[in-house]
Write a protein that holds these residues in place. Structure first.
Motif, short mmCIF file in Angstrom:
data_model
loop_
_atom_site.label_atom_id
_atom_site.label_comp_id
_atom_site.label_asym_id
_atom_site.label_seq_id
_atom_site.Cartn_x
_atom_site.Cartn_y
_atom_site.Cartn_z
N THR B 83 0.69 -1.33 0.12
CA THR B 83 0.04 -0.03 -0.08
C THR B 83 0.71 1.29 0.04
O THR B 83 2.01 1.17 0.60
N SER B 84 0.26 2.27 -0.31
CA SER B 84 0.90 3.77 -0.58
C SER B 84 0.61 4.54 0.80
O SER B 84 1.05 5.36 1.20
N TYR B 85 -0.16 3.79 1.92
CA TYR B 85 -0.40 4.06 3.19
C TYR B 85 0.70 4.19 3.95
O TYR B 85 0.81 3.03 4.38
N ALA B 86 1.41 5.16 4.00
CA ALA B 86 2.89 5.05 4.64
C ALA B 86 2.78 5.94 6.07
O ALA B 86 3.91 6.34 6.48
N LYS B 105 4.60 0.77 -0.61
CA LYS B 105 4.84 1.05 -1.94
C LYS B 105 5.63 2.63 -2.01
O LYS B 105 5.31 3.45 -0.88
#
Lengths: 829, 129
Positions: B83-86, B105
């Motif tokens: 995921t791009s949820y970082a 990601k």
């Protein structure tokens, strides 16, 4: 009876003496002095007075030639002593004088001494003479007697001797002395003229005689006696005329009646006794027994009386002294019965002198004029007296009544006196008077307004303080209505005061205390705190109201001032509160705004992060695929350019990560995520990650991890990020040489160092190293990549962990970065 | 034993990237462009692992993970969030929702497959023993 017999015998002798009187004509030198009305020189210069009337009457009858030698009393006595005169009138008999002079037997006059004081003076009894100046006649009997009397009472008064009575009365009238002692005759005649009045201090009864030179004049004196006996027998004689003339004393007029009766009886008895003594004696005996019976009967009655009572006969001999008398005085009847010569006075007054019972014969007007303490009703007289010796020496106030007694024929046969001890009542009266005085004083002098008013609002009383306070005089205020004087119709607060008085009467409890405004005579308004007490009559109706008031105007003013200040303060406080509320809501709004902005910022960052990563994922992913030749072979140029794309995208990614981190840190949103992990593995993995980069630059990486470095509790991702950052920097700033990483744990603190052999850092730049967006050599000409955020993030994260970061460096030789952080989660985090 | 990997991803390019890397290593990739379809395919193919994007249309990754966990037959299949949820807490939140692994990601194409393999290789090893 004995008395009568005695008298008969005496009369017998007198008659005999008169018959044998020597009728030789001779000259008799008589001393005279000024002591009216007894003896004095009248206005025409002639000798005058009672004694002169007597001696002139005798001289006329005897054919004497009288020569008068004038002088003072003392001079007269001296002349008599020397034999220069034959007779001195008005001489009281004393044992001392009998040694110098000779006296005849029948008193010419009976007198006593009395104290005279200015009218209205407070001297009432002998005790009031304490410390007073008292005048007496020089060398008189009274001088010695009064000195004796005052000693007996322990008096400390000044006794001054003067040569004559007139001077004495003048001196007292002038105020140069407090009291004068004169005989009663002088006093009766002169007191009024000098503005003096008598007191109850009466003493030393004495019989007055003509005195002659010792041993020379027996015949002269006997002649005087014989004449006196005759004169006293006849009510119409010159003797009584003289007394009446000089003293208006009608007492003496009655006395002769008694004498006349007795004389008549005596004559009859004498006749009978001469004619037939046996018959007479029998009749007398029968009469005596009868009398004794009657007497016994009456004595029993007297004995029964509860008040101290004694009875005297016409000869002033005590014939009854009842039990109450014995109780009061402590003197038994046996000691007094048959005693005469004022013996009854001694148990009460410690001296034999005339007392109330002796005044019975005095005419009413004269008693009223001379004895203001004596009241008279019909033939009874009443007086109040004080005896210092009764009640065991404590003294007693006495209420005395005396009355003459009459026989069946209405003739005087004696007198009775009753004495009641009224000390207790007197003390109670005294106490009441004292209490009344104190009350009056309190009311008059109290520093409060004391007011009494009627239920219809009329002022009945106001004390001095109140009158002065309101500015009225008593006559201006008393009888006036409260409403029209001190109570205004309404006070300055607008309260209607007209119903107030009615309210106080109808609701006494509610108006027990009332503060209202009043008005002074000068129109000044004052505030008074009133305490009201409604006094009820027997029907329970308000009868009178007692109000006590205190002036609280000043207090009221102060209270008003305080109230005003309080109101201002309250207004101010309300204003401030309003301001605070306003500011608070402004702040709340601002806070909300800020929070909202923060939420928007966080959402923006999250979205930004997500939306940037998604395309970067493709860029980095496909570049990697191409560079791995997974999509086919690449020539050198392609490889080189794709590597550039890859580096650029990685740099972009780290830039995104750093910006996100620093934003989070600055917003206080960076949170640590603690978990247990193997630090050793983290270091080894990170080194493994960096090794390809280092090997490309031909830089060796050495590690020395101490044996005690194992599982710790910390934020693994952040620790790895920091180590990676340090290793990255070391590789980045090192052209050749080695990188050395070491780690050990001491006392729960991890020490981790990364050393390189790079370019090194200037000393002055070291402080700036950890600031965001700072990279040494910043500017367009920088030699190495990086945003300059890395070290500042490392420092912030380590600060959050309770750790630290430090650096040692030498230009051209290399740098050593050391981080320290706790290996267990701290409670404070 | 199946060689299938299920990728639930709505971004066409990202899906292509992962599919390319995985197929190069010999895996069969089954793709689903939304959560509902992903769940159906998981039940149908019982893949070795499920690679799950979090931001998805209609049903997001959290809901999909929760739904997948409800199915007993899918027990033991690792769910790997890619995921791009970082942001802070994203990793924890995703793991708490039932994901077995978390890959941020952008992915590293050099190590991606290795990272994926460690989740189910272990499972496979468990099974082999």
């Amino acid at each position: 009876m004995q008395f009568i017999i005695l008298f008969i015998v005496q009369l017998f002798f007198l008659c005999f003496n008169i018959l044998s009187l020597n009728a030789d004509e001779r000259t008799v030198k008589v001393g005279i002095y000024e002591n009216a009305p007894k003896v004095f020189t009248d206005e025409s210069g002639r000798p005058s007075g009672i004694f002169i009337d007597i001696i002139e009457n005798i001289a006329k009858n005897e054919g004497w030639h009288l020569t008068y030698i004038r002088g003072t009393w003392v001079e007269g006595l001296d002349r008599l002593t020397k034999g220069e005169i034959d007779l001195m009138p008005d001489v009281a008999y004393t044992a001392d004088r009998e040694r110098i002079y000779s006296f005849h037997k029948i008193p010419a006059l009976s007198s006593w001494y009395q104290v005279y004081v200015p009218r209205g003076s407070n001297i009432r009894s002998i005790l009031d003479l304490e410390k007073k100046r008292i005048l007496v006649l020089e060398r008189s009997v009274q001088e010695a007697a009064f000195t004796r009397l005052s000693k007996g009472f322990g008096l400390n008064s000044t006794i001054i001797s003067l040569p004559d009575y007139d001077t004495m009365f003048e001196t007292v009238a002038r105020g140069d002395a407090d009291a004068a002692i004169t005989n009663r005759f002088y006093g009766i005649m002169h007191a009024e003229k000098f503005g003096l009045e008598d007191t109850t201090v009466v003493f030393e009864p004495s019989d007055l005689f003509f005195a002659a030179t010792q041993g020379k004049s027996k015949l002269l004196l006997d002649t005087i006696d014989s004449h006196l006996a005759n004169l006293k027998k006849d009510s119409q004689s010159i003797y009584y005329k003289s007394l009446k003339k000089w003293t208006s004393e009608e007492v003496r007029f009655k006395f002769p009646v008694w004498l006349k009766i007795l004389g008549l009886s005596a004559a009859i008895v004498l006749l009978i006794s001469i004619i037939g003594s046996i018959v007479l004696k029998r009749q007398v005996n029968a009469r005596t027994i009868e009398l004794q019976k009657t007497q016994k009967f009456f004595m029993n009655i007297v004995e029964f009386l509860p008040d101290a009572t004694f009875v005297i006969d016409q000869d002033k001999k005590i014939i009854a002294w009842n039990q109450a008398c014995e109780l009061m005085t402590g003197v038994k009847k046996e000691a007094l019965l048959d005693q005469s010569n004022y013996a009854y006075a001694e148990p009460f007054f410690n001296e034999k002198r005339p007392i109330l019972i002796d005044l019975i014969n005095m005419p009413a007007p004269e008693i009223e004029a001379t004895y203001k303490y004596v009241q008279r009703k019909d033939n009874r007289i009443y007086a109040e007296s004080f005896s210092p010796q009764l009640r065991g020496g404590k003294g007693a106030y006495l209420w005395i009544v005396a009355s003459p007694l009459f026989d069946q024929d209405g003739k005087r046969c004696g007198a009775i006196e009753s004495i009641r001890d009224v000390t207790e009542q007197k003390l109670i009266e005294e106490a009441l008077r004292e209490s009344e005085r104190k009350y009056r004083e309190v009311v008059t002098l109290a520093n409060s307004i004391i007011l009494r008013w009627s239920p219809d609002g009329e002022i009945l009383f106001m004390n001095k303080f109140g009158l002065e306070f309101f500015g009225y005089t008593g006559t201006e205020l008393l009888g006036q209505k409260l409403m029209e004087t001190i109570v205004p119709e309404s006070d300055s607060t607008g309260r209607d005061l007209r119903p107030l008085m009615g309210n106080i009467c109808s609701e006494p409890e509610r108006f027990k205390r009332n503060v209202n405004e009043n008005i002074k005579k000068n129109g000044e308004h004052v505030w008074i705190d009133w305490a009201n007490k409604v006094l009820l009559d027997e029907q329970g109706q308000a009868e009178e109201i007692l109000s006590i008031g205190s002036d609280i105007t000043e207090q009221k003013k102060a209270d008003d001032k305080i109230r005003q200040l309080n109101n201002e303060l309250q207004r101010h406080a309300e204003f401030l509160e309003q301001r605070v509320a306003e500011r608070t809501s402004e702040l709340a709004a601002a806070m909300e705004k800020a929070q909202e902005a923060d939420r928007i910022k966080s959402a923006f960052l999250a979205t930004m992060s997500h939306e940037l990563r998604t395309p970067l994922n493709s860029i980095i992913g496909f570049t990697g695929i191409l560079l791995q030749r997974l999509a086919g072979p690449l020539n050198n140029e392609q490889d080189k350019q794709l590597t550039m794309i890859q580096n650029s995208s990685r740099h972009l990614l780290s830039l995104i990560n750093d910006v996100l981190d620093i934003s989070k840190i600055e917003a206080g949103q960076l949170e640590l995520s603690y978990q247990s992990f193997s630090l050793r593995s983290s270091i080894e993995n990170t080194v493994k990650l960096i090794r390809p980069l280092a090997e490309k630059k031909n830089i060796g990486i050495w590690q020395e991890i101490s044996g005690n470095v194992e599982n710790i509790t910390a934020d693994q991702r952040r620790i790895e990020q920091i180590i990676l950052n340090l290793l990255n920097n070391a590789v980045k700033f090192t052209k050749k040489g080695e990188i050395f990483i070491s780690c050990n744990i001491e006392n729960g603190l991890c020490h981790l160092s990364v050393s390189d052999t790079g370019i090194g850092i200037e000393q002055e730049d070291i402080q700036k190293l950890f600031q965001p967006f700072h990279q040494i050599d910043s500017g367009t000409s920088r030699k190495t990549e990086g945003t300059g955020l890395g070290l500042s993030i490392c420092k912030k994260v380590l600060d959050l962990m309770g750790g630290s970061i430090s650096v040692r460096s030498k230009i051209g030789e290399g740098s050593t970065f050391t981080i320290k952080f706790p290996t267990a989660m701290e409670d404070t985090l | 034993m199946s060689n299938d990997l299920l990728i639930i991803e709505d971004n066409e390019q990202n899906l292509y990237l992962m599919r390319f890397l995985l197929e190069k290593k010999g895996f069969t990739v089954i793709a689903a462009e939304n959560g509902r379809a992903g769940i159906d395919k998981a039940l149908e193919h019982k893949p070795l692992a499920i690679l799950l994007d979090i931001q998805l249309p209609e049903m997001d990754g959290y809901a999909v993970a929760a739904e997948l966990l409800k199915h007993k037959e899918l027990e033991g299949i690792p769910i790997i969030a890619v995921t791009s949820y970082a942001m802070v807490g994203d990793r924890e939140r995703i793991l708490a929702a039932g994901a077995t692994g978390y890959i941020e990601k952008p992915i590293n194409p050099d190590t991606f497959v290795t990272e994926i393999k460690q989740y189910f290789r272990e499972n496979t090893a468990d099974r082999e023993e």
